[in-house]
Motif scaffolding. Structure first.
Motif, PDB file in Angstrom:
ATOM      1  N   LEU A  17       0.811  -1.210   0.000  1.00  0.00           N
ATOM      2  CA  LEU A  17       0.000   0.000   0.000  1.00  0.00           C
ATOM      3  C   LEU A  17       0.854   1.275   0.000  1.00  0.00           C
ATOM      4  O   LEU A  17       0.557   2.229  -0.714  1.00  0.00           O
ATOM      5  CB  LEU A  17      -0.925  -0.015   1.228  1.00  0.00           C
ATOM      6  CG  LEU A  17      -1.915   1.137   1.346  1.00  0.00           C
ATOM      7  CD1 LEU A  17      -3.021   0.962   0.319  1.00  0.00           C
ATOM      8  CD2 LEU A  17      -2.507   1.173   2.743  1.00  0.00           C
ATOM      9  N   ASP A  18       1.939   1.281   0.787  1.00  0.00           N
ATOM     10  CA  ASP A  18       2.782   2.474   0.898  1.00  0.00           C
ATOM     11  C   ASP A  18       3.570   2.781  -0.371  1.00  0.00           C
ATOM     12  O   ASP A  18       4.159   3.852  -0.498  1.00  0.00           O
ATOM     13  CB  ASP A  18       3.769   2.325   2.062  1.00  0.00           C
ATOM     14  CG  ASP A  18       3.060   2.312   3.413  1.00  0.00           C
ATOM     15  OD1 ASP A  18       1.913   2.787   3.488  1.00  0.00           O
ATOM     16  OD2 ASP A  18       3.659   1.804   4.371  1.00  0.00           O
ATOM     17  N   PHE A  19       3.600   1.845  -1.322  1.00  0.00           N
ATOM     18  CA  PHE A  19       4.377   2.037  -2.550  1.00  0.00           C
ATOM     19  C   PHE A  19       3.500   2.350  -3.760  1.00  0.00           C
ATOM     20  O   PHE A  19       3.983   2.410  -4.884  1.00  0.00           O
ATOM     21  CB  PHE A  19       5.247   0.799  -2.816  1.00  0.00           C
ATOM     22  CG  PHE A  19       6.162   0.504  -1.660  1.00  0.00           C
ATOM     23  CD1 PHE A  19       7.290   1.281  -1.443  1.00  0.00           C
ATOM     24  CD2 PHE A  19       5.878  -0.508  -0.770  1.00  0.00           C
ATOM     25  CE1 PHE A  19       8.124   1.045  -0.359  1.00  0.00           C
ATOM     26  CE2 PHE A  19       6.702  -0.758   0.319  1.00  0.00           C
ATOM     27  CZ  PHE A  19       7.834   0.025   0.527  1.00  0.00           C
ATOM     28  N   TRP A  22      -0.432   7.168  -5.898  1.00  0.00           N
ATOM     29  CA  TRP A  22      -1.859   7.513  -5.924  1.00  0.00           C
ATOM     30  C   TRP A  22      -2.217   8.507  -7.016  1.00  0.00           C
ATOM     31  O   TRP A  22      -3.376   8.555  -7.446  1.00  0.00           O
ATOM     32  CB  TRP A  22      -2.292   8.044  -4.554  1.00  0.00           C
ATOM     33  CG  TRP A  22      -2.223   6.980  -3.518  1.00  0.00           C
ATOM     34  CD1 TRP A  22      -1.265   6.827  -2.555  1.00  0.00           C
ATOM     35  CD2 TRP A  22      -3.099   5.858  -3.366  1.00  0.00           C
ATOM     36  NE1 TRP A  22      -1.508   5.688  -1.814  1.00  0.00           N
ATOM     37  CE2 TRP A  22      -2.618   5.086  -2.285  1.00  0.00           C
ATOM     38  CE3 TRP A  22      -4.247   5.438  -4.041  1.00  0.00           C
ATOM     39  CZ2 TRP A  22      -3.252   3.918  -1.863  1.00  0.00           C
ATOM     40  CZ3 TRP A  22      -4.869   4.273  -3.618  1.00  0.00           C
ATOM     41  CH2 TRP A  22      -4.384   3.521  -2.547  1.00  0.00           C
ATOM     42  N   LYS A  41      -7.631   1.788  -0.089  1.00  0.00           N
ATOM     43  CA  LYS A  41      -6.961   2.671   0.873  1.00  0.00           C
ATOM     44  C   LYS A  41      -7.071   2.162   2.298  1.00  0.00           C
ATOM     45  O   LYS A  41      -8.092   1.611   2.688  1.00  0.00           O
ATOM     46  CB  LYS A  41      -7.527   4.088   0.784  1.00  0.00           C
ATOM     47  CG  LYS A  41      -6.980   4.856  -0.402  1.00  0.00           C
ATOM     48  CD  LYS A  41      -7.093   6.337  -0.206  1.00  0.00           C
ATOM     49  CE  LYS A  41      -6.255   7.053  -1.243  1.00  0.00           C
ATOM     50  NZ  LYS A  41      -6.348   8.495  -1.134  1.00  0.00           N
ATOM     51  N   GLN A  42      -5.991   2.375   3.059  1.00  0.00           N
ATOM     52  CA  GLN A  42      -5.945   1.991   4.475  1.00  0.00           C
ATOM     53  C   GLN A  42      -7.118   2.635   5.218  1.00  0.00           C
ATOM     54  O   GLN A  42      -7.429   3.780   4.992  1.00  0.00           O
ATOM     55  CB  GLN A  42      -4.617   2.467   5.074  1.00  0.00           C
ATOM     56  CG  GLN A  42      -4.335   1.930   6.449  1.00  0.00           C
ATOM     57  CD  GLN A  42      -3.965   0.457   6.427  1.00  0.00           C
ATOM     58  OE1 GLN A  42      -3.199   0.028   5.597  1.00  0.00           O
ATOM     59  NE2 GLN A  42      -4.531  -0.306   7.331  1.00  0.00           N
ATOM     60  N   THR A  67       5.487   3.638  -6.798  1.00  0.00           N
ATOM     61  CA  THR A  67       6.512   4.675  -6.694  1.00  0.00           C
ATOM     62  C   THR A  67       7.913   4.111  -6.888  1.00  0.00           C
ATOM     63  O   THR A  67       8.855   4.860  -7.093  1.00  0.00           O
ATOM     64  CB  THR A  67       6.449   5.376  -5.316  1.00  0.00           C
ATOM     65  OG1 THR A  67       6.574   4.377  -4.290  1.00  0.00           O
ATOM     66  CG2 THR A  67       5.137   6.122  -5.145  1.00  0.00           C
TER      67      THR A  67
END
Length: 176
Positions: A17-19, A22, A41-42, A67
């Motif tokens: 998720l963090d990579f 968006w 999304k978290q 990313t």
């Protein structure tokens, strides 16, 4: 790590998720009131009342850029028993795909989701085909009961980042 994700994530694997980039995420044929962030999304994806829903027909086409380069190990796609996704095709590093050309390319992997998958069992992918992923396109072709609307409650991408080459280690070859 929460107890729920500990069962789905193996050593060295993380929730990617963090990579996700968006700014480039897209979803074709999503309902305006039940859009992609609800499933991915978290916080939103943990809320049982929120989901992604198709609009004109049962198909959904998601484009998820990252990313940095990642390795994708497995994917979790939760949905209701009747309107949850059935046939899911995954494509790596294919940009600008639409419903008109999605069948022009062979998928990197295809999954037929079972009731267990819709409850959160991870789909293990052909790992060799997901080693150098800059973007992922998810084509949800149909749902469990061939109804007009497909619903997705949660999408979880599990894998790791690709390590960069250590240039200091390569220098020793020149020192003769």
């Amino acid at each position: 790590m929460s107890g729920e994700s500990a069962t789905a994530i193996h050593k060295g694997q993380v929730d990617l998720l963090d990579f996700i980039d968006w700014t480039g995420v897209e979803c074709l044929n999503q309902s305006t009131t039940h859009s992609l962030p609800n499933a991915i999304k978290q916080g939103y994806r943990e809320d049982e009342g929120l989901h992604l829903e198709s609009d004109a027909d049962e198909q959904l086409l998601l484009y998820i850029p990252f990313t940095q380069v990642i390795k994708l190990y497995s994917i979790v796609i939760k949905g209701p028993e009747d309107e949850g996704p059935k046939t899911v095709k995954l494509f790596t590093n294919k940009e600008h795909m639409g419903f008109s050309n999605v069948n022009d390319y062979p998928p990197s992997d295809t999954a037929v989701l079972s009731p267990e998958h819709l409850k959160g069992k991870p789909v293990l992918l052909k790992y060799v085909k997901f080693q150098n992923v800059r973007s992922l396109t998810i084509f949800i072709e149909d749902n469990q009961t061939e109804s007009e609307i497909t619903k997705v409650q949660k999408i979880l991408l599990i894998g790791s980042t690709v390590e960069t080459t250590d240039m200091k280690g390569l220098k020793k070859i020149e020192d003769h």
